[in-house]
Design a protein around this motif. Structure first.
Motif, PDB file in Angstrom:
ATOM      1  N   LEU A 177       0.822  -1.208   0.000  1.00  0.00           N
ATOM      2  CA  LEU A 177       0.000   0.000   0.000  1.00  0.00           C
ATOM      3  C   LEU A 177       0.858   1.260   0.000  1.00  0.00           C
ATOM      4  N   LEU A 178       1.943   1.254   0.778  1.00  0.00           N
ATOM      5  CA  LEU A 178       2.821   2.422   0.810  1.00  0.00           C
ATOM      6  C   LEU A 178       3.498   2.644  -0.535  1.00  0.00           C
ATOM      7  N   HIS A 179       3.726   1.567  -1.283  1.00  0.00           N
ATOM      8  CA  HIS A 179       4.306   1.659  -2.629  1.00  0.00           C
ATOM      9  C   HIS A 179       3.240   1.971  -3.683  1.00  0.00           C
ATOM     10  N   SER A 180       1.965   2.104  -3.255  1.00  0.00           N
ATOM     11  CA  SER A 180       0.840   2.302  -4.185  1.00  0.00           C
ATOM     12  C   SER A 180       0.740   1.160  -5.188  1.00  0.00           C
ATOM     13  N   ASN A 181       1.184   0.002  -4.789  1.00  0.00           N
ATOM     14  CA  ASN A 181       1.103  -1.184  -5.637  1.00  0.00           C
ATOM     15  C   ASN A 181      -0.211  -1.898  -5.299  1.00  0.00           C
ATOM     16  N   TRP A 182      -1.304  -1.346  -5.845  1.00  0.00           N
ATOM     17  CA  TRP A 182      -2.642  -1.784  -5.443  1.00  0.00           C
ATOM     18  C   TRP A 182      -2.917  -3.237  -5.824  1.00  0.00           C
ATOM     19  N   ALA A 183      -2.480  -3.650  -7.004  1.00  0.00           N
ATOM     20  CA  ALA A 183      -2.737  -5.022  -7.458  1.00  0.00           C
ATOM     21  C   ALA A 183      -2.074  -6.035  -6.532  1.00  0.00           C
ATOM     22  N   THR A 184      -0.831  -5.732  -6.136  1.00  0.00           N
ATOM     23  CA  THR A 184      -0.132  -6.629  -5.210  1.00  0.00           C
ATOM     24  C   THR A 184      -0.847  -6.680  -3.871  1.00  0.00           C
TER      25      THR A 184
END
Length: 516
Positions: free
Chosen positions: A240-247
């Motif tokens: 979430l902090l990386h804005s990697n929503w799919a992951t």
């Protein structure tokens, strides 16, 4: 929890039900049941303003979908006109009396469920969104717990009816309030814990308990903070902090994939990314996963950020707070290894002269003020006063090398302090402060003897509510148990305190290997 009968708020106006005749009450029911809002009735009343006010109050209580107002006829008589509210008025107020606070607060008793799962069940039975509920903190599944919950515009009577169908849960102590509960809005928790089949030297055991009471324990975040699944919750937080929503979505849907009745749904998602089909296979008890899948149904994976918003805000925040807690645990280990259990110049302490109410308020608002220890002030404080910051974009760091420890740990996860000021505010971490060493409050203990390994050694709040008492011969048993009671501030973990006494692993995986 002291009752399960709905209790109205103390400032509810006095309702005079005898003001309405049965004839007038029948007419009002007909107006309320009519789909049209054009029909109205007129009721003659006396000239006394207080009496008319009491009549208006009665209408609001018995017929909240109606509105009433006073009119003066051509001959000067006062009448009360009653008609159905417009649809826009009904949507705006939801037939909720204007004198009543919008939030129903209640006490939730639960067994073998964490707070998120329990709220998911309540939302299902009440047919309201899980996001309508709020609570000050998450309670662990591996316990019998009691906590305060608030819900938006659900009547106490409707909540009370759930006690007929809930299993291992109970609700009660209802009040209506103007504001909901908020995360962190509590001082702490009271614990009652039984350690069974305690062996070893009695004097050694007593010294360990006294040491915990008088010296405290290193205030680590417990294993519960990081989840009880094969994938720790801080991995979701990092995504979430990386804005990697799919992951983040894949990780959340994978949290319970090892459980037999969930594995089919997880495999289907991994192969198809079809939220609708996966939802048909996802068990009802997996409330977080099901809410997420419904979000994907509406927004699709191209708008995965909004799809994630279907998960209650408290749960989404829990993921990033889990990562924040992991960093703090690693830093405090370095701090204790480097300087021991004593304050040093450059340490941080909370500024003095704060009342307990100020402390709770500042915790919620994350505005705690700190000061650095100097050669002149260090002798005024003990290790029990020293705090370390949870990493965030708005905290002060100690003036020794610990600031580099934070950066080193964050860099290892490709995260910077700037990234903690996330553009999605639900995932932004402003930071806060946490004491290095914590002492239990009002700690007491007693030693029990028993033979039957299956009998309870304490009573729950529900037992007390039902008038049950503990029947136990504490002198004749061959086995020994220690029953402890103590209080800890919020976000402090009893499992970490117990580790100081038992000197054993408190994780669920280890505890399940024990026989007693």
């Amino acid at each position: 929890m002291t009752n399960t009968t709905p209790v109205e708020e103390n400032d509810q106006p006095i309702v005079q039900h005898d003001l309405l005749s049965e004839t007038d009450r029948l007419k009002l029911r007909q107006v309320a049941d009519n789909d049209s809002n054009t029909e109205s009735i007129q009721i003659k009343v006396c000239e006394d303003k207080a009496a008319r006010t009491a009549f208006h109050v009665l209408i609001k209580v018995e017929f909240p979908q109606l509105e009433s107002f006073t009119q003066t006829t051509d001959d000067g008589q006062k009448i009360i006109c009653v008609r159905k509210q417009t649809k826009s008025q009904q949507r705006r107020r939801g037939w909720w009396p204007s004198y009543r606070g919008d939030y129903t607060h209640f006490v939730l008793y639960k067994e073998n469920k964490d707070t998120g799962d329990a709220v998911g069940l309540l939302s299902k039975f009440l047919n309201v969104k899980a996001s309508n509920f709020a609570y000050a903190g998450n309670k662990d599944r591996r316990a019998i717990t009691v906590q305060r919950i608030s819900v938006y515009r659900v009547t106490a009577d409707k909540l009370s009816q759930l006690n007929k169908i809930l299993r291992n849960m109970r609700v009660g102590n209802f009040t209506y309030e103007k504001e909901p509960l908020r995360l962190g809005q509590l001082w702490g928790n009271r614990f009652c814990i039984v350690l069974r089949n305690v062996a070893g030297d009695c004097d050694c055991r007593e010294r360990s308990l006294q040491s915990l009471r008088d010296k405290g324990f290193i205030n680590y975040f417990g294993m519960q903070r990081f989840g009880t699944y094969s994938i720790p919750t801080y991995e979701v937080g990092k995504a979430l902090l990386h804005s990697n929503w799919a992951t983040a979505i894949d990780l959340i849907l994978n949290l319970k994939a090892h459980e037999v009745d969930v594995s089919t749904a997880h495999q289907l998602w991994a192969e198809t990314k079809d939220a609708t089909r996966t939802l048909t296979k996802m068990p009802q008890r997996c409330t977080i996963a099901r809410q997420l899948l419904k979000g994907i149904q509406k927004h699709g994976l191209r708008d995965a950020c909004n799809a994630l918003s279907f998960i209650p805000r408290n749960t989404r925040m829990m993921y990033v707070h889990s990562y924040q807690s992991l960093v703090w645990n690693r830093v405090v280990s370095r701090r204790v290894q480097r300087f021991g259990l004593k304050p040093v110049v450059g340490d941080l302490v909370i500024k003095a002269n704060l009342t307990s109410a100020d402390t709770v308020r500042q915790k919620v608002e994350r505005r705690v003020e700190v000061e650095l220890l100097t050669e002149k002030t260090i002798d005024n404080y003990s290790i029990h006063d020293v705090v370390l910051p949870l990493p965030g974009f708005d905290v002060t760091f100690p003036s020794y090398e610990s600031s580099s420890w934070y950066e080193e740990i964050l860099t290892g996860d490709d995260i910077t302090l700037q990234m903690l000021n996330h553009r999605v505010k639900d995932y932004a971490l402003s930071g806060s402060y946490r004491k290095i060493v914590m002492k239990p409050v009002d700690m007491t203990w007693d030693v029990l003897s028993y033979d039957d390994k299956t009998i309870p050694l304490t009573v729950t709040d529900l037992d007390r509510l039902e008038g049950k008492s503990l029947v136990l011969d504490t002198k004749g048993g061959k086995l020994a148990a220690v029953r402890l009671e103590f209080s800890l501030p919020s976000s402090c973990y009893a499992t970490m305190a117990l580790r100081e006494v038992t000197k054993t692993d408190t994780s669920a995986a280890f505890q399940t290997t024990l026989n007693d």
